[in-house]
Design an enzyme around this catalytic site. Structure first.
Site, short mmCIF file in Angstrom:
data_model
loop_
_atom_site.label_atom_id
_atom_site.label_comp_id
_atom_site.label_asym_id
_atom_site.label_seq_id
_atom_site.Cartn_x
_atom_site.Cartn_y
_atom_site.Cartn_z
N LYS A 211 0.84 -1.20 0.00
CA LYS A 211 0.00 0.00 0.00
C LYS A 211 0.87 1.26 0.00
O LYS A 211 1.62 1.50 0.95
CB LYS A 211 -0.89 0.05 1.24
CG LYS A 211 -1.93 1.17 1.13
CD LYS A 211 -2.64 1.46 2.44
CE LYS A 211 -1.89 2.42 3.31
NZ LYS A 211 -1.71 3.77 2.72
N GLY A 263 7.27 4.71 8.09
CA GLY A 263 6.38 5.83 8.32
C GLY A 263 6.62 6.42 9.70
O GLY A 263 7.73 6.34 10.23
N SER A 264 5.56 6.97 10.28
CA SER A 264 5.74 7.67 11.55
C SER A 264 5.96 6.70 12.71
O SER A 264 5.47 5.57 12.69
CB SER A 264 4.51 8.53 11.85
OG SER A 264 3.37 7.72 11.94
N THR A 265 6.66 7.18 13.71
CA THR A 265 6.88 6.38 14.92
C THR A 265 5.54 6.07 15.58
O THR A 265 5.32 4.97 16.08
CB THR A 265 7.81 7.15 15.88
OG1 THR A 265 9.06 7.33 15.22
CG2 THR A 265 8.04 6.40 17.18
N GLY A 268 3.99 3.29 13.73
CA GLY A 268 4.85 2.13 13.98
C GLY A 268 4.52 1.47 15.31
O GLY A 268 4.46 0.25 15.43
N GLU A 285 10.55 0.93 9.95
CA GLU A 285 11.53 2.00 9.73
C GLU A 285 10.79 3.29 10.02
O GLU A 285 9.87 3.66 9.30
CB GLU A 285 12.05 1.91 8.30
CG GLU A 285 13.40 2.58 8.13
CD GLU A 285 13.24 3.98 7.61
OE1 GLU A 285 13.21 4.90 8.47
OE2 GLU A 285 13.16 4.15 6.41
N CYS A 319 13.55 10.80 6.75
CA CYS A 319 13.63 10.28 8.11
C CYS A 319 15.06 10.37 8.65
O CYS A 319 15.28 10.53 9.84
CB CYS A 319 13.13 8.86 8.17
SG CYS A 319 13.79 7.85 6.84
N GLU A 416 10.53 15.20 15.77
CA GLU A 416 10.74 15.17 14.33
C GLU A 416 9.80 16.16 13.63
O GLU A 416 8.58 16.08 13.78
CB GLU A 416 10.47 13.75 13.80
CG GLU A 416 10.78 13.63 12.32
CD GLU A 416 10.57 12.21 11.78
OE1 GLU A 416 9.48 11.64 12.01
OE2 GLU A 416 11.48 11.70 11.12
P1 NAI Z 1 1.96 7.80 8.65
O1 NAI Z 1 2.83 6.94 9.48
O2 NAI Z 1 0.53 8.00 9.06
O3 NAI Z 1 1.91 7.20 7.14
C1 NAI Z 1 2.78 6.24 6.60
C2 NAI Z 1 1.97 5.12 5.95
O4 NAI Z 1 1.26 4.41 6.94
C3 NAI Z 1 0.93 5.59 4.94
O5 NAI Z 1 0.87 4.67 3.88
C4 NAI Z 1 -0.35 5.54 5.76
O6 NAI Z 1 -1.52 5.38 4.97
C5 NAI Z 1 -0.11 4.31 6.60
N1 NAI Z 1 -0.89 4.23 7.85
C6 NAI Z 1 -1.40 5.24 8.60
N2 NAI Z 1 -2.01 4.76 9.68
C7 NAI Z 1 -1.88 3.41 9.65
C8 NAI Z 1 -2.29 2.34 10.51
N3 NAI Z 1 -2.94 2.58 11.64
N4 NAI Z 1 -1.97 1.08 10.17
C9 NAI Z 1 -1.28 0.82 9.04
N5 NAI Z 1 -0.88 1.79 8.18
C10 NAI Z 1 -1.16 3.07 8.48
O7 NAI Z 1 2.67 9.18 8.47
P2 NAI Z 1 2.00 10.61 8.19
O8 NAI Z 1 0.82 10.83 9.08
O9 NAI Z 1 1.76 10.72 6.75
O10 NAI Z 1 3.18 11.57 8.65
C11 NAI Z 1 3.29 11.96 9.99
C12 NAI Z 1 4.72 12.11 10.41
O11 NAI Z 1 5.37 10.86 10.33
C13 NAI Z 1 5.56 13.01 9.54
O12 NAI Z 1 5.39 14.35 9.89
C14 NAI Z 1 6.93 12.51 9.82
O13 NAI Z 1 7.40 13.06 11.02
C15 NAI Z 1 6.74 11.02 10.02
N6 NAI Z 1 7.03 10.25 8.80
C16 NAI Z 1 8.18 9.51 8.78
C17 NAI Z 1 8.51 8.81 7.63
C18 NAI Z 1 9.76 8.02 7.54
O14 NAI Z 1 10.28 7.84 6.44
N7 NAI Z 1 10.26 7.47 8.62
C19 NAI Z 1 7.69 8.87 6.42
C20 NAI Z 1 6.47 9.62 6.57
C21 NAI Z 1 6.19 10.29 7.73
#
Ligand code: NAI
Ligand code: MG
Length: 506
Positions: A211, A263-265, A268, A285, A319, A416
């Site tokens: 996804k 994605g976000s901590t 995670g 990650e 990240c 972050e």
């Molecule tokens: P997010 O963690 O919500 O999104 C990342 C992915 O997870 C997306 O595909 C999203 O649809 C999916 N997702 C969201 N909730 C989920 C759940 N409960 N179960 C499974 N999958 C889920 O990140 P978001 O809200 O877009 O960004 C928020 C913050 O996270 C950013 O401001 C940044 O600080 C951090 N971030 C870190 C990343 C990294 O590469 N480590 C990448 C993106 C965001």
């Protein structure tokens, strides 16, 4: 550049540029460029995208659609399907069938051929993929063209090479695939994160349900078309779209054997909780707050370029960004002055313009988050410095920003931000630098700048982060493992280490 130097000098004066003229550079106009937009007229996007399940594009069972916008214009560029848990069930069943009937039955050599083909086809479509990545996510075309897409192809090439060499990867052990992998990726490097997930999974003999993030689904959907054109057996790769609930349906599906999440901590942690007690393998990650340490003996101009790259690259949506600068006191004033001057030259604007350094912030939500942190930083008493150029009228854009006088306990130093925002602190001794660098809940990446190899070894061994770059920053290679300590996640991606989570060793 010569022409624009002539025409665009700020006070209207025409500057001499002939070889006979005074060679003193006019720095005001030196950094001005004529517009150089990449054409996107030929890009063919569908108005609506279905889900890619079992080798076909199929409508979602409830027909629910979402929009993806271009964050530089705020205009919708396509609609895509919000997959429900019923759709996820279909995708997982398709992946399971493909795993049992086809993919796990192929020899490594045959799997390798398909993965090489995917790598070559990413190269063949490189230009269009780069443009779509920039349109959908806001990153400068220079980066999507020179970094994201070539690296995505490189990861496929690299893992294609392992497909028939698993016995050498794990000598004396038999590496068996884990089965069906659920993979959830973010919006900062959409196609690249897809390659980090799909390439090792397929090489090891697994099938996948992936996804992409809801703000950047388009290159993954283009990749689905590439899988069709490559003749990849049906169901080996399934691409499902949607937001958090769709991701959660993948995580919770009982017939998924492994979850890979970037994605976000915060998310995670939710995923880790819901996987607790299940047999699913997982890798996470997550976030970072990378310390970038500059010692007095560092090559200062090189360090300034490295700092600019470490935090302003990809709008700071990285990240592993070097978002916390730690400078040794003796050079702090000089370095900060040079850094401000260099920041002033950065071009913020149209992601499709080849001169753009900083494109659009990926989404309104992220734009608001960054602006909130700018306010927090000022309220916390740090001093803000920004590039003085006007931002485009439409779209989500942020000025590159430096905070000096930031304290270790400030939220802008601890949390972050994921934007083009750098905090600067000073230190006196290597031990103080190490203490400050490690004083964070994260541990993903860091940088050290010094002339002394011994200092690099001494300090890098004491920094608790998955990557330590020395006299460089943000360098990636498919052969190197990547991943975090502490709240930055668990498991490694890339290199031989990146195969490990996709196999069971017998
Ligand atoms: P997010 O963690 O919500 O999104 C990342 C992915 O997870 C997306 O595909 C999203 O649809 C999916 N997702 C969201 N909730 C989920 C759940 N409960 N179960 C499974 N999958 C889920 O990140 P978001 O809200 O877009 O960004 C928020 C913050 O996270 C950013 O401001 C940044 O600080 C951090 N971030 C870190 C990343 C990294 O590469 N480590 C990448 C993106 C965001
Ligand atoms: Mg978008």
């Amino acid at each position: 550049m010569t022409q624009s130097t002539k025409e665009k000098s700020k006070n209207g004066e025409v500057k001499p540029t002939s070889p006979n003229s005074d060679l003193k550079l006019d720095f005001d106009s030196f950094w001005e460029y004529s517009e150089a937009p990449e054409s996107s007229d030929h890009i063919q996007l569908k108005e609506k995208y279905d889900l890619f399940i079992n080798g076909e594009f199929v409508a979602g069972n409830k027909g629910r659609m979402m929009n993806t916008i271009n964050p530089a214009t705020e205009k919708t560029i396509a609609e895509f399907t919000e997959a429900t848990s019923e759709d996820i069930d279909l995708a997982v069943k398709s992946a399971r069938r493909a795993y049992e009937k086809t993919w796990s039955k192929l020899t490594g050599k045959e799997r390798g051929k398909y993965i090489y083909r995917l790598a070559r086809m990413i190269q063949e479509h490189a230009k269009d993929l780069a443009i779509i990545e920039s349109m959908d996510g806001g990153k400068p075309i220079r980066e999507s063209r020179d970094v994201d897409v070539p690296l995505a192809a490189a990861y496929f090439f690299y893992y294609a090479g392992w497909a028939d060499k698993l016995d050498y990867a794990f000598p004396g052990r038999k590496a068996e695939p884990v089965g069906v992998c659920g993979q959830i990726i973010p919006w900062n490097f959409p196609l690249l994160m897809l390659s980090w997930k799909i390439a090792p999974a397929l090489a090891a003999g697994n099938t996948v349900v992936l996804k992409p993030a809801e703000t950047t689904p388009l290159t993954a959907l283009k990749f689905a078309e590439i899988c069709q054109d490559a003749g990849l057996p049906d169901g080996v790769v399934n691409i499902v779209t949607g937001a958090g609930p769709t991701g959660a349906a993948i995580v919770d599906h009982p017939d998924v054997d492994k979850i890979a999440f970037t994605g976000s901590t915060e998310v995670g942690k939710i995923i880790q909780k819901s996987l607790a007690g299940s047999k699913k393998k997982f890798t996470l990650e997550l976030g970072g707050k990378g310390p970038n340490i500059i010692f007095e003996d560092a090559p200062i101009d090189q360090a300034v370029e490295g700092i600019i790259n470490s935090i302003f690259f990809n709008q700071g949506h990285v990240c592993c960004a070097g978002s916390r600068l730690l400078v040794q006191e003796g050079i702090a004033d000089k370095l900060i002055k040079k850094l401000k001057e260099r920041m002033e030259t950065l071009i913020v604007g149209d992601p499709l313009d080849k001169n753009t350094d900083i494109g659009a912030i990926n989404s309104k939500k992220q734009y608001e988050k960054i602006n909130e942190y700018l306010k927090i930083g000022v309220d916390e008493g740090a001093t803000i410095h920004q590039n003085s150029k006007e931002l485009p009228e439409n779209g989500y854009f942020c000025k590159p920003t430096i905070f000096t006088d930031a304290g270790q306990s400030n939220r802008i130093v601890q949390e972050e931000i994921f934007g083009p925002v750098l905090t600067i602190q000073t230190f006196r001794t290597p031990d103080e630098a190490i203490d400050k660098a490690n004083n964070t809940p994260f541990g993903l990446a860091s940088g050290i700048w010094t002339d002394k190899g011994s200092k690099i070894f001494k300090v890098s061994q004491k920094i608790r982060s998955g990557v330590v770059w020395a006299n460089t920053y943000n360098k990636f290679d498919p052969t190197s493992p990547f991943g975090g300590y502490k709240e930055s996640g668990m498991g490694r991606e890339g290199g031989l280490h990146g195969l490990y989570p996709y196999v069971n060793l017998k």
